[in-house]
Design an enzyme around this catalytic site. Structure first.
Site, PDB file in Angstrom:
ATOM      1  N   GLY A 308       0.828  -1.462   0.335  1.00 49.69           N
ATOM      2  CA  GLY A 308       0.111  -0.192   0.452  1.00 49.69           C
ATOM      3  C   GLY A 308       1.186   1.282   0.021  1.00 49.69           C
ATOM      4  N   GLY A 310       0.412   5.576   1.265  1.00 54.90           N
ATOM      5  CA  GLY A 310      -0.026   6.739   1.591  1.00 54.90           C
ATOM      6  C   GLY A 310       0.254   8.447   1.699  1.00 54.90           C
ATOM      7  N   GLY A 311       0.492   9.001   2.279  1.00 57.85           N
ATOM      8  CA  GLY A 311       0.851  10.262   2.248  1.00 57.85           C
ATOM      9  C   GLY A 311       2.364  10.422   3.204  1.00 57.85           C
ATOM     10  N   GLY A 313       4.155   7.139   3.219  1.00 58.96           N
ATOM     11  CA  GLY A 313       5.034   6.477   2.364  1.00 58.96           C
ATOM     12  C   GLY A 313       4.844   5.011   2.150  1.00 58.96           C
ATOM     13  N   LYS A 329       7.162  -0.491   6.671  1.00 63.41           N
ATOM     14  CA  LYS A 329       6.844   1.219   6.191  1.00 63.41           C
ATOM     15  C   LYS A 329       7.853   1.942   5.745  1.00 63.41           C
ATOM     16  CE  LYS A 329       3.966   3.036   8.709  1.00 63.41           C
ATOM     17  NZ  LYS A 329       3.141   3.008  10.161  1.00 63.41           N
ATOM     18  N   ASP A 426      -5.785   8.573  16.672  1.00 68.50           N
ATOM     19  CA  ASP A 426      -6.077   8.448  15.088  1.00 68.50           C
ATOM     20  C   ASP A 426      -6.865   7.208  15.428  1.00 68.50           C
ATOM     21  OD1 ASP A 426      -5.768   9.037  12.429  1.00 68.50           O
ATOM     22  OD2 ASP A 426      -3.974   8.574  12.095  1.00 68.50           O
TER      23      ASP A 426
END
Length: 612
Positions: A308, A310-311, A313, A329, A426
């Site tokens: 995947g 995203g913002g 990384g 990640k 979050d």
């Protein structure tokens, strides 16, 4: 001389050379002699080892040292703090380190020994506040002093012991620049020397007897053993080994070949065993391992399989062994100054819970940063509850209830089960990962904050989290203090999205136009309507009760004022209990009418404290 004799002599000479080389290598590698970076530098021996000169088995994990270009001995401490090693006391198990630029405070603000093999020598700890002041020669009444190495033209830097003394200090012309927490009491910052000690491995008894210390052979528990003598010379140790191997080679060439082969095979097996034992020790102890960028490339097979992006990384699938997979990640280099990376590593090192994803390791190699997590094959909860097909039968209502209860247990552990309270900030479906059996684990602690466990609220300068899940008080203190109740609000939004299988900020309801989805659910509860609307599942006995339970608990969690939200312990009781749940007050009324309802709070008012 016959050809056969010449051939025999040639073979003998060849095997003599081979034997001598084997002996030389065996002596040099297995004995791991004392060394140093310079003539005047500290002596380096077990548990320490020199990275650029010795193999890793010469020392203990976490005790690697290096030599600088000017032949100084230095050690790298968390997080990316390099210090010169001035002295090593092996009997007392203590080292003295200093800042390479002779300005210790600049380094210490980034120091975190929680993931290190070392501790502060002085057990009494304190906090220190550093101020940038326009005034000079201030009288701090013995509760602080000047730090010249941090001064700028026109400004001077002072350090004050503990924030409790700040109110009585003459610092009206000053601005606080940083703080060092949990540090040895009465530390002499200008002195530039910091004393650290270690407790494992325990080699002080061997040192006191003038003997070497090492890991016991074939030990899976890293037992220490004393052997040899620290005063034995290198030549005296090598000579018997070389002589013995030469004599054996003269007697039987075939035996030499067998011995060399066996030696090399045993050496390789021991190195592999050391690697396996180290991995298993770190894995079972839940202690994150530090990897190099080369390790990360090897683990991910040069970033072959992307999971995947995203913002933050990109996430790649990796493999530590034939049976253990991980998710790596790779963080964006341009995002922030590394605060989220440091925060996540520090926070995850405190957590050990079945419903929280485990941090296997991390990489901080120059500007390259990565986090290595356990791999969860079913990805995130978001993938299933926001499915467009609406015919997915995997997550039945019983499974959804179990997921909700497990996530609640994970959050309750963060709030009450750790030494310090951890606020996630979050909680959302994409941060709830699912294993093979669809058991959930909370992930992504980049925005998490630590606070004292005996207090309930924190102060923050800016809002944090994801739109749609952020509690009202995070935006405006008019609704109350920021506290663990902010996570409760986010969890409530997650429950409502599980019930409806849709996002709370983007819903159109038939014959009603655009409507805020949580309010739509509340209206159905208030009117007594059933809520079998998730995943297109057929109505079965008990499904309506589960959907209603999740919805009621969700609405309780998203009450506007945090004082009227339940704690996670109460949320668990509501999810697991059989009692009839009451529909809470309408959280979508105006602020004024909400205050006039005189709802009895579920918890006491929360006192605001500073975050740790």
């Amino acid at each position: 001389m016959s050809t056969s004799c010449k051939m025999i002599i040639t073979y003998i000479v060849f095997y003599l050379i081979l034997t001598a080389n084997c002996a030389e290598n065996a002596a040099g590698k297995t004995e791991c002699f004392e060394t140093s970076c310079s003539k005047d530098g500290p002596v380096i021996r077990f548990p320490f080892w020199l990275k650029d000169r010795q193999p890793s088995y010469c020392g203990y994990p976490g005790f690697g040292l290096s030599c600088s270009d000017n032949k100084q001995t230095f050690i790298e401490l968390p997080v990316s703090v390099k210090m010169y090693v001035k002295d090593i006391d092996y009997i007392s198990q203590m080292i003295s380190v200093s800042d390479p630029e002779t300005c210790q405070p600049r380094n210490l603000k980034s120091l975190n020994l929680s993931t290190s093999s070392f501790n502060f020598y002085r057990k009494s700890i304190f906090s220190y506040s550093f101020f940038n002041c326009t005034s000079r020669n201030m009288d701090l009444n013995g509760l602080g002093y000047e730090i010249p190495c941090l001064a700028n033209p026109g400004y001077q830097v002072y350090v004050i012991y503990s924030s409790s003394y700040i109110g009585s200090m003459p610092i009206s012309s000053c601005a606080k620049i940083f703080e060092i927490l949990s540090f040895p009491f009465n530390f002499d910052f200008p002195g530039n020397n910091l004393l650290l000690n270690w407790t494992t491995p325990q080699c002080s008894l061997c040192e006191a007897e003038n003997k070497k210390c090492g890991i016991k052979s074939n030990s899976t528990l890293r037992e220490m053993v004393c052997y040899g003598n620290l005063r034995t010379s290198k030549g005296a140790m090598k000579a018997p080994l070389i002589t013995g191997l030469v004599l054996v080679s003269l007697l039987l060439v075939a035996a030499i070949l067998v011995l060399c082969y066996k030696y090399r095979k045993d050496k390789a097996e021991k190195e592999n065993q050391v690697k396996i034992e180290k991995f298993l020790e770190d894995y079972k102890a839940l202690k994150p391992t530090r990897y190099t960028y080369a390790d990360i490339k090897r683990i991910t097979n040069d970033f072959k399989e992307k999971l995947g992006e995203g913002g933050y990384g990109t996430v790649f699938k990796g493999k530590l062994s034939h049976e253990i997979y991980v998710a790596v990640k790779i963080l964006n280099n341009s995002k922030g100054n590394g605060e989220e990376f440091i925060n996540e590593v520090r926070t995850m090192g405190l957590i050990h819970h079945v419903n929280v994803v485990r941090l296997v390791g991390y990489c901080a190699d120059g500007f390259r940063r990565a986090l290595v997590y356990e791999f969860l094959p079913n990805e995130s909860l978001e993938k299933f509850i926001f499915s467009t097909k609406r015919n997915n039968q995997i997550l039945c209502w019983d499974k959804l209830l179990n997921i909700a209860i497990s996530v609640a247990k994970g959050i309750e552990y963060l709030h009450q089960g750790c030494e310090q309270r951890i606020l996630h900030f979050d909680i959302k479906p994409s941060n709830v990962l699912l294993d093979d059996n669809f058991n959930p684990k909370i992930s992504d602690f980049g925005l998490a904050k630590l606070c004292s466990k005996d207090q309930s609220a924190i102060s923050m300068a800016t809002a944090r989290g994801t739109m749609g899940y952020i509690a009202p008080e995070v935006f405006s203190r008019n609704f109350g203090n920021v506290s663990y109740k902010s996570d409760v609000y986010s969890f409530g939004m997650l429950l409502l999205e599980m019930v409806g299988g849709r996002k709370n900020m983007d819903v159109t309801v038939e014959n009603s136009g655009l409507l805020y989805y949580p309010e739509w659910i509340y209206n159905h509860l208030e009117q007594g309507e059933e809520l079998i609307i998730c995943l297109g599942e057929k109505e079965e006995e008990g499904n309506a009760d589960i959907a209603k339970r999740l919805a009621i608990v969700g609405v309780w969690c998203i009450q506007w004022h945090p004082v009227n939200r339940p704690s996670m312990k109460t949320v668990l009781q509501m999810l697991e209990g059989d009692d009839n749940l009451k529909v809470p007050p309408n959280p979508f009324s105006s602020t004024r009418s909400y205050r006039n309802q005189h709802v009895k709070p579920l918890d006491l008012e929360l006192a605001t404290i500073s975050e740790i």
